[in-house]
Design an enzyme around this catalytic site. Sequence first.
Site, PDB file in Angstrom:
ATOM      1  N   HIS B 135       4.178   4.393  -6.759  1.00  0.00           N
ATOM      2  CA  HIS B 135       3.231   4.398  -5.646  1.00  0.00           C
ATOM      3  C   HIS B 135       1.891   3.896  -6.185  1.00  0.00           C
ATOM      4  O   HIS B 135       1.593   4.079  -7.365  1.00  0.00           O
ATOM      5  CB  HIS B 135       3.104   5.851  -5.167  1.00  0.00           C
ATOM      6  CG  HIS B 135       2.298   6.048  -3.929  1.00  0.00           C
ATOM      7  ND1 HIS B 135       0.923   6.038  -3.934  1.00  0.00           N
ATOM      8  CD2 HIS B 135       2.670   6.284  -2.645  1.00  0.00           C
ATOM      9  CE1 HIS B 135       0.484   6.268  -2.700  1.00  0.00           C
ATOM     10  NE2 HIS B 135       1.526   6.422  -1.897  1.00  0.00           N
ATOM     11  N   ASP B 212       4.842  11.901 -11.580  1.00  0.00           N
ATOM     12  CA  ASP B 212       4.345  11.968 -10.206  1.00  0.00           C
ATOM     13  C   ASP B 212       5.438  12.656  -9.375  1.00  0.00           C
ATOM     14  O   ASP B 212       6.464  12.066  -9.068  1.00  0.00           O
ATOM     15  CB  ASP B 212       4.073  10.548  -9.697  1.00  0.00           C
ATOM     16  CG  ASP B 212       3.773  10.521  -8.198  1.00  0.00           C
ATOM     17  OD1 ASP B 212       3.771  11.596  -7.561  1.00  0.00           O
ATOM     18  OD2 ASP B 212       3.553   9.414  -7.673  1.00  0.00           O
ATOM     19  N   GLN B 215       7.266  13.308  -4.282  1.00  0.00           N
ATOM     20  CA  GLN B 215       8.516  13.329  -3.510  1.00  0.00           C
ATOM     21  C   GLN B 215       9.490  14.326  -4.133  1.00  0.00           C
ATOM     22  O   GLN B 215      10.148  15.087  -3.428  1.00  0.00           O
ATOM     23  CB  GLN B 215       9.157  11.930  -3.475  1.00  0.00           C
ATOM     24  CG  GLN B 215       8.286  10.858  -2.860  1.00  0.00           C
ATOM     25  CD  GLN B 215       7.989  11.103  -1.392  1.00  0.00           C
ATOM     26  OE1 GLN B 215       8.755  11.742  -0.673  1.00  0.00           O
ATOM     27  NE2 GLN B 215       6.853  10.597  -0.931  1.00  0.00           N
ATOM     28  N   LYS B 238       2.988  17.218   1.372  1.00  0.00           N
ATOM     29  CA  LYS B 238       4.354  16.694   1.412  1.00  0.00           C
ATOM     30  C   LYS B 238       5.390  17.804   1.294  1.00  0.00           C
ATOM     31  O   LYS B 238       6.562  17.597   1.568  1.00  0.00           O
ATOM     32  CB  LYS B 238       4.553  15.665   0.297  1.00  0.00           C
ATOM     33  CG  LYS B 238       3.871  14.353   0.594  1.00  0.00           C
ATOM     34  CD  LYS B 238       4.323  13.267  -0.341  1.00  0.00           C
ATOM     35  CE  LYS B 238       3.964  11.871   0.108  1.00  0.00           C
ATOM     36  NZ  LYS B 238       2.565  11.538   0.157  1.00  0.00           N
ATOM     37  N   CYS B 376       2.815   1.747   0.345  1.00  0.00           N
ATOM     38  CA  CYS B 376       1.920   1.885  -0.805  1.00  0.00           C
ATOM     39  C   CYS B 376       2.661   1.654  -2.117  1.00  0.00           C
ATOM     40  O   CYS B 376       2.405   2.340  -3.112  1.00  0.00           O
ATOM     41  CB  CYS B 376       1.238   3.258  -0.827  1.00  0.00           C
ATOM     42  SG  CYS B 376       0.189   3.540   0.591  1.00  0.00           S
TER      43      CYS B 376
END
Lengths: 151, 418
Positions: B135, B212, B215, B238, B376
Amino acid sequence: MDDLRDLYQEVILDHGKNPRNFRHPEDANRHAEGDNPLCGDRLTVYLKMGHNGLVEDVAFEGRGCAISMASASMMTEIVAGKTEQEARALFRRFHDFVTGREEIGEADNDDLEKLIVLAGVKQFPMRVKCATLAWHTMTAAMDGQDAVTTE
Amino acid sequence: MSAVLAELRTGNAPFDVERVRADFPILSRQVHGRPLVYLDSAASAQKPRQVIEAESRVYESEYANVHRGVHYLSQVATEKFEATRTRIAAFINAPDENEVVFTRGASEAINLVAFSYVAHFLKEGDEILISELEHHSNIVPWQLAAQRCGAVIRAIPICDDGQIDMAAYAELLGPRTRLVAITGQSNALGIVPPLERIIPMAHDAGARVLVDGCQAITHRPVDVQAMGCDFFVFSGHKIYGPTGVGALWGRAELLEAMPPWQGGGEMIARVGIEKSTYKGIPHRFEAGTPAIAQVIALKDALDYVDALGLDAIADHEAMLLDHALRRLSEMDGVTIVGTNPAKASIVSFLLDGIHPHDIGTIVDREGVAVRVGHHCAQPVMARYDIAATVRASFGLYNTLAEVDALIASLEKTREIFA
């Protein structure tokens, strides 16, 4: 569904699938890149400006949605042979149409009449930029800028 | 606690999606006269009543600034605020809650590491490895930091199926590699990189690893100790929590060596006109009044997810993804982007001859919310030489019928473009 049929009329689908003047003229003397960062769509408008500000040729290349492709394609058909001032004035009117500032019934010339098929975008505010990307890019090319973005 | 959560806690109920849906008020609304079919949880998840109520409960009865007052409400707010830190530590199995730093979100957490770690400790010619899957938030902060310290950014390529090219990764790792910044799951394609191999390889090369987890954390249990990473970041919104709050987890010895990156109240020990001293971790990295109510309500979101169980959520989402992949593969002219089987809860695809933006507009009129565009993740799009895809992403509240509604809306799109 009616809004959708207004947006995706046959004329638009046709121009979107078979864009006119989708080429890079070798004798173009102005060009600019237009970028819609929101969707990653990008197109280049090429102009051949003659003496006295006449748009002798206008063409484009790039990729985008049906709306942006159709708008670019129709723009090239309409703007060719016009003066720079006429082209800019036409964009101002077109912009007012698609943003709902001017009523559709007020289309008082043939060129605007042709562009009315794109007026359906005013029901879809997120898509107005798609309909105006090519026009902004053409204006940038006339201004001597290399690039324009819708953001 | 809702009845369904109570039952789930006792292990008596299967994953009952209809009862879960009843916890999400927004899911009962209509869009363009159609029931909302929300397939954009990878961009931001909807909130259960428990989170919405927690946030208003803070303002109604628990609110004051934190870490400042001696008065009662300030103590209540501070305790609740710090309880979320403890909750996050437990949720990701961090060894010490002081290793959890609150940020505005994952982007800010990555920026913190970029400025306080990379820009401070890396030297000219040192290398930061990212992947093509990242991302923009896991790309741009490193570029900004690299400009400051002279480090070089290299990208691990991905294979045609969207998975990390492990051979290329092995080649790229070298003595100059100082940091590997990699996603736990691609937001654009849903692909899950093999972190269990990637992280040890980085450590063998002497590099630190930032994951990261934006998700990944919503789809499977996270254990930072088992994973072995050095930094882990995620965003609250999220994982069914409020916006404006996220967290950085980092190993204590790394955080303690890192200088503050933003100055202000709350992060200082003693301030003079010319010089100040700073608090220890994590407060040293938390300048200014934080998103108090949002931090507190994030705990309720984590409680909610934990009560359902991430394993059960993962199974439910896998069922949705399987169904979506099967239905899409039955349609003519559909291309799935990112076909590697290590994939969760996200499907990115193209429909022949119809631009994703046109698809997004048309399915929206059927009440179906999908993301169209580059998500993104422009390097991913560049890798496949496309400008955009249609992305349907599934959350714990989605149903098989909603997958079918997506397919029906795509068929309608086809009709309009026929």
